[in-house]
Design a protein around this motif. Structure first.
Motif, PDB file in Angstrom:
ATOM      1  N   SER A   1       0.828  -1.202   0.000  1.00  0.00           N
ATOM      2  CA  SER A   1       0.000   0.000   0.000  1.00  0.00           C
ATOM      3  C   SER A   1       0.859   1.247   0.000  1.00  0.00           C
ATOM      4  O   SER A   1       0.629   2.192  -0.762  1.00  0.00           O
ATOM      5  CB  SER A   1      -0.921  -0.003   1.217  1.00  0.00           C
ATOM      6  OG  SER A   1      -1.687   1.170   1.284  1.00  0.00           O
ATOM      7  N   GLU A   2       1.905   1.265   0.862  1.00  0.00           N
ATOM      8  CA  GLU A   2       2.809   2.410   0.902  1.00  0.00           C
ATOM      9  C   GLU A   2       3.526   2.582  -0.427  1.00  0.00           C
ATOM     10  O   GLU A   2       3.699   3.697  -0.917  1.00  0.00           O
ATOM     11  CB  GLU A   2       3.819   2.238   2.033  1.00  0.00           C
ATOM     12  CG  GLU A   2       3.188   2.319   3.428  1.00  0.00           C
ATOM     13  CD  GLU A   2       4.212   2.036   4.518  1.00  0.00           C
ATOM     14  OE1 GLU A   2       5.363   1.728   4.156  1.00  0.00           O
ATOM     15  OE2 GLU A   2       3.867   2.136   5.709  1.00  0.00           O
ATOM     16  N   SER A   3       3.950   1.463  -1.014  1.00  0.00           N
ATOM     17  CA  SER A   3       4.630   1.528  -2.303  1.00  0.00           C
ATOM     18  C   SER A   3       3.703   2.062  -3.387  1.00  0.00           C
ATOM     19  O   SER A   3       4.099   2.876  -4.228  1.00  0.00           O
ATOM     20  CB  SER A   3       5.139   0.139  -2.687  1.00  0.00           C
ATOM     21  OG  SER A   3       5.742   0.165  -3.960  1.00  0.00           O
ATOM     22  N   THR A   4       2.441   1.595  -3.349  1.00  0.00           N
ATOM     23  CA  THR A   4       1.467   2.065  -4.336  1.00  0.00           C
ATOM     24  C   THR A   4       1.222   3.559  -4.193  1.00  0.00           C
ATOM     25  O   THR A   4       1.171   4.299  -5.173  1.00  0.00           O
ATOM     26  CB  THR A   4       0.138   1.306  -4.169  1.00  0.00           C
ATOM     27  OG1 THR A   4       0.372  -0.093  -4.323  1.00  0.00           O
ATOM     28  CG2 THR A   4      -0.883   1.779  -5.212  1.00  0.00           C
ATOM     29  N   ILE A   5       1.087   4.018  -2.939  1.00  0.00           N
ATOM     30  CA  ILE A   5       0.869   5.442  -2.694  1.00  0.00           C
ATOM     31  C   ILE A   5       2.071   6.258  -3.176  1.00  0.00           C
ATOM     32  O   ILE A   5       1.928   7.304  -3.808  1.00  0.00           O
ATOM     33  CB  ILE A   5       0.614   5.701  -1.198  1.00  0.00           C
ATOM     34  CG1 ILE A   5      -0.733   5.085  -0.780  1.00  0.00           C
ATOM     35  CG2 ILE A   5       0.631   7.195  -0.900  1.00  0.00           C
ATOM     36  CD1 ILE A   5      -0.983   5.140   0.711  1.00  0.00           C
ATOM     37  N   ALA A   6       3.270   5.740  -2.880  1.00  0.00           N
ATOM     38  CA  ALA A   6       4.486   6.442  -3.311  1.00  0.00           C
ATOM     39  C   ALA A   6       4.551   6.519  -4.829  1.00  0.00           C
ATOM     40  O   ALA A   6       4.886   7.563  -5.397  1.00  0.00           O
ATOM     41  CB  ALA A   6       5.727   5.732  -2.757  1.00  0.00           C
ATOM     42  N   ASP A   7       4.210   5.386  -5.496  1.00  0.00           N
ATOM     43  CA  ASP A   7       4.225   5.369  -6.957  1.00  0.00           C
ATOM     44  C   ASP A   7       3.207   6.353  -7.526  1.00  0.00           C
ATOM     45  O   ASP A   7       3.488   7.077  -8.489  1.00  0.00           O
ATOM     46  CB  ASP A   7       3.941   3.955  -7.478  1.00  0.00           C
ATOM     47  CG  ASP A   7       5.072   2.993  -7.152  1.00  0.00           C
ATOM     48  OD1 ASP A   7       6.195   3.486  -6.873  1.00  0.00           O
ATOM     49  OD2 ASP A   7       4.839   1.782  -7.170  1.00  0.00           O
ATOM     50  N   GLU A   8       2.010   6.365  -6.941  1.00  0.00           N
ATOM     51  CA  GLU A   8       0.981   7.282  -7.423  1.00  0.00           C
ATOM     52  C   GLU A   8       1.383   8.734  -7.198  1.00  0.00           C
ATOM     53  O   GLU A   8       1.161   9.593  -8.049  1.00  0.00           O
ATOM     54  CB  GLU A   8      -0.347   6.989  -6.717  1.00  0.00           C
ATOM     55  CG  GLU A   8      -0.983   5.652  -7.120  1.00  0.00           C
ATOM     56  CD  GLU A   8      -2.280   5.397  -6.385  1.00  0.00           C
ATOM     57  OE1 GLU A   8      -2.603   6.204  -5.480  1.00  0.00           O
ATOM     58  OE2 GLU A   8      -2.976   4.420  -6.718  1.00  0.00           O
TER      59      GLU A   8
END
Length: 237
Positions: A72-79
């Protein structure tokens, strides 16, 4: 006597059978007593296995949750990074567009300036039989002089002054914007708001510039040393 032996024989047999039965009972009792211990051991084993399975399940769940949080953190960072890139790209595109607009505006201004330059007012200055072309300045005095020349050529009787200029009355006043000026041969100026001065020498005084002769070839010879009649005719390219 035989009957006594028979009874004795039977008694011995019964005694032996009784002994065997007691032995079997004693042998079976320990086996029965051992069963609870086995069951208890089995229960403890199952309990341990259950605890281990529960611990493993808990660890697995914790690991899954940790992985999910990381994803989730990685997805948020990517977004977030993707959004920042899109904003930066939009900003660059806007900057490029503004630059192009500015370039277009500059090009349009240059075209307009070139068109205006191509429409710079000129006039002919005729001295005797010789005609000279002159380029005019851009000021209110020139605008007023052009209006006069549109009606008819302006003819001025000019007298020589001090061996470096010819001066003559215009017959009307023009809007002056005098400034201290050092003139050169070929300069045409307004003096006192109502006199035209043309130079074949140099002088320093307060004048309003009107124009300049383009080609001085034969200029001084045409003016001579005495009075002359000068006719000026307005032109537009």
């Amino acid at each position: 006597m035989r009957k006594s032996y028979t009874v004795l024989y039977l008694a011995i047999i019964l005694s032996c059978m009784a002994a065997c039965g007691k032995s079997d009972t004693q042998a079976q009792t320990p086996s029965c007593q051992a069963e609870p211990s086995t069951i208890e051991s089995s229960s403890q084993w199952d309990s341990l296995n259950g605890s281990e399975n529960t611990g493993e399940s808990s660890v697995a769940m914790d690991s899954t949750e940790a992985v999910a949080e990381t994803m989730s953190e990685s997805t948020i960072a990517d977004e977030t990074e993707s959004m920042a890139e899109r904003v930066e790209a939009a900003s660059e595109a806007e900057s490029v567009q503004e630059t192009r607009i500015n370039e277009m505006d500059t090009a349009e201004t240059d075209i307009q300036n070139n068109m205006e330059e191509s429409k710079v007012a000129n006039m002919n200055v005729q001295v005797g039989d010789v005609v000279f072309s002159a380029t005019l300045e851009e000021n209110e005095a020139v605008s007023a002089l052009l209006e006069m020349m549109q009606e008819s050529p302006v003819v001025i009787q000019m007298r020589d002054y001090s061996g470096f200029e010819k001066v003559g009355p215009l017959g009307t006043s023009l809007p002056a914007s005098d400034s201290q000026t050092t003139t050169q041969a070929g300069d045409i100026v307004l003096y006192n708001g109502n006199q035209i001065v043309i130079f074949y020498g140099t002088n320093t005084w307060s004048y309003t510039r009107l124009g300049h002769i383009d080609d001085l070839t034969g200029w001084e010879e045409a003016l001579g040393s005495g009075d002359v009649t000068v006719k000026i005719v307005g032109l537009r390219d």
